[in-house]
Design a protein around this motif. Structure first.
Motif, short mmCIF file in Angstrom:
data_model
loop_
_atom_site.label_atom_id
_atom_site.label_comp_id
_atom_site.label_asym_id
_atom_site.label_seq_id
_atom_site.Cartn_x
_atom_site.Cartn_y
_atom_site.Cartn_z
N SER A 19 0.94 -1.34 0.19
CA SER A 19 0.09 0.05 0.15
C SER A 19 0.92 1.13 -0.12
CB SER A 19 -0.84 -0.16 1.43
OG SER A 19 -1.75 1.16 1.15
N ILE A 20 0.74 2.35 -0.87
CA ILE A 20 1.27 3.31 -1.08
C ILE A 20 0.47 4.58 -0.86
CG2 ILE A 20 2.66 4.88 -2.54
CD1 ILE A 20 3.34 2.13 -4.10
N LYS A 21 0.86 5.50 0.25
CA LYS A 21 -0.01 6.36 0.71
C LYS A 21 1.03 7.75 0.28
CE LYS A 21 -2.62 3.95 3.66
NZ LYS A 21 -2.90 3.52 5.04
N ALA A 22 0.42 8.77 -0.29
CA ALA A 22 1.09 9.99 -0.66
C ALA A 22 1.19 10.73 0.76
CB ALA A 22 0.40 10.93 -1.69
N PRO A 23 2.19 11.44 1.09
CA PRO A 23 2.51 12.46 2.05
C PRO A 23 1.31 13.70 2.16
CG PRO A 23 4.09 12.87 0.64
CD PRO A 23 3.37 11.62 0.10
N PHE A 24 0.80 13.76 1.04
CA PHE A 24 -0.20 14.95 1.01
C PHE A 24 -1.34 14.81 -0.28
CE2 PHE A 24 3.49 16.15 -1.45
CZ PHE A 24 3.10 16.19 -2.54
N ALA A 25 -2.38 15.59 -0.04
CA ALA A 25 -3.36 15.33 -1.17
C ALA A 25 -2.70 16.27 -2.50
CB ALA A 25 -4.49 15.81 -0.80
N GLY A 26 -2.84 15.93 -3.54
CA GLY A 26 -2.47 16.51 -4.82
C GLY A 26 -2.92 15.91 -6.06
N GLU A 47 4.85 10.99 -9.66
CA GLU A 47 5.38 12.54 -9.22
C GLU A 47 3.76 13.20 -8.87
OE1 GLU A 47 6.95 16.37 -11.18
OE2 GLU A 47 7.48 14.32 -12.27
N ILE A 48 3.95 13.68 -7.80
CA ILE A 48 2.46 14.38 -7.18
C ILE A 48 2.94 15.77 -6.94
CG2 ILE A 48 0.61 14.26 -5.43
CD1 ILE A 48 1.51 11.48 -4.93
N LEU A 49 1.99 16.61 -7.33
CA LEU A 49 2.03 18.07 -7.19
C LEU A 49 1.00 18.68 -6.25
CD1 LEU A 49 2.88 20.89 -8.34
CD2 LEU A 49 1.16 20.71 -9.74
N ASP A 50 1.80 19.25 -5.15
CA ASP A 50 0.91 19.82 -4.11
C ASP A 50 0.45 21.16 -4.50
OD1 ASP A 50 -0.24 20.93 -1.87
OD2 ASP A 50 1.38 20.75 -0.54
N ASP A 51 -0.79 21.27 -5.17
CA ASP A 51 -1.41 22.68 -5.51
C ASP A 51 -2.58 23.13 -4.43
OD1 ASP A 51 -3.49 20.69 -5.84
OD2 ASP A 51 -3.60 21.43 -7.95
N SER A 52 -2.17 22.82 -3.31
CA SER A 52 -3.06 23.39 -2.31
C SER A 52 -3.10 24.97 -2.27
CB SER A 52 -2.92 22.59 -0.96
OG SER A 52 -1.87 22.90 -0.50
N GLU A 53 -1.52 25.38 -2.45
CA GLU A 53 -1.36 26.75 -2.46
C GLU A 53 -0.46 26.82 -3.51
OE1 GLU A 53 -1.06 28.11 2.18
OE2 GLU A 53 0.85 27.15 1.41
N LEU A 54 -0.91 28.08 -4.29
CA LEU A 54 -0.21 28.41 -5.70
C LEU A 54 0.62 29.56 -5.41
CD1 LEU A 54 -2.88 27.66 -8.36
CD2 LEU A 54 -0.97 26.26 -7.68
N TYR A 55 1.98 29.33 -5.92
CA TYR A 55 2.88 30.47 -5.97
C TYR A 55 3.10 31.02 -7.25
CZ TYR A 55 3.26 28.98 -1.05
OH TYR A 55 2.91 28.66 0.24
N ALA A 56 3.49 32.42 -7.46
CA ALA A 56 4.13 32.97 -8.53
C ALA A 56 5.60 33.23 -8.27
CB ALA A 56 3.24 34.24 -8.85
#
Length: 131
Positions: A19-26, A47-56
């Motif tokens: 079982s593989i669990k990501a360290p964050f939702a993404g 490869e998982i992208l954490d897009d809970s907060e977007l930056y510029a």
């Protein structure tokens, strides 16, 4: 029956390690391994992208350094959406590029917009740019 139960517990223990669990939702950016691939411990599977907060990430003229401060608000016109979004300076780079005479700035979007995706491009507007 006891032997079968013991074998079942051993199989369950091995399955639990699968079982593989990501360290964050993404969002999934890339799958590096497929079903039935053989992988070693430590291999990148996904490869998982954490897009809970977007930056510029942007570059501004080095002449702005005297007045540009952390927390300064600005707006970003995003090409892909055709919309304008409010943002705030989170970090100002510690070094000025002597060739381009710019400094790196990281801004944080002030509100979440579901239509925004990582990697979009645009133009930032600072109200104090005229100073």
């Amino acid at each position: 029956v006891q032997q079968a139960r013991a074998e079942l517990r051993a199989i369950d223990a091995r399955l639990a390690m699968c079982s593989i669990k990501a360290p964050f939702a993404g969002r999934v950016v890339a799958r590096k391994a497929r079903a039935y691939d053989t992988v070693r411990q430590g291999d990148e599977l996904i490869e998982i992208l954490d897009d809970s907060e977007l930056y510029a990430d942007l570059f501004v003229p080095s002449a702005w350094v005297p007045w540009l401060r952390q927390g300064a608000e600005f707006e970003i016109d995003i090409v892909e959406t055709g919309k304008r979004y409010a943002a705030q300076v989170e970090r100002i780079g510690a070094r000025i590029d002597p060739v381009s005479r710019t400094v790196a700035v990281k801004g944080k979007l002030l509100s979440q917009s579901p239509e925004l995706l990582a990697g979009m491009s645009g133009q930032a507007t600072f109200s104090q740019a005229a100073q």
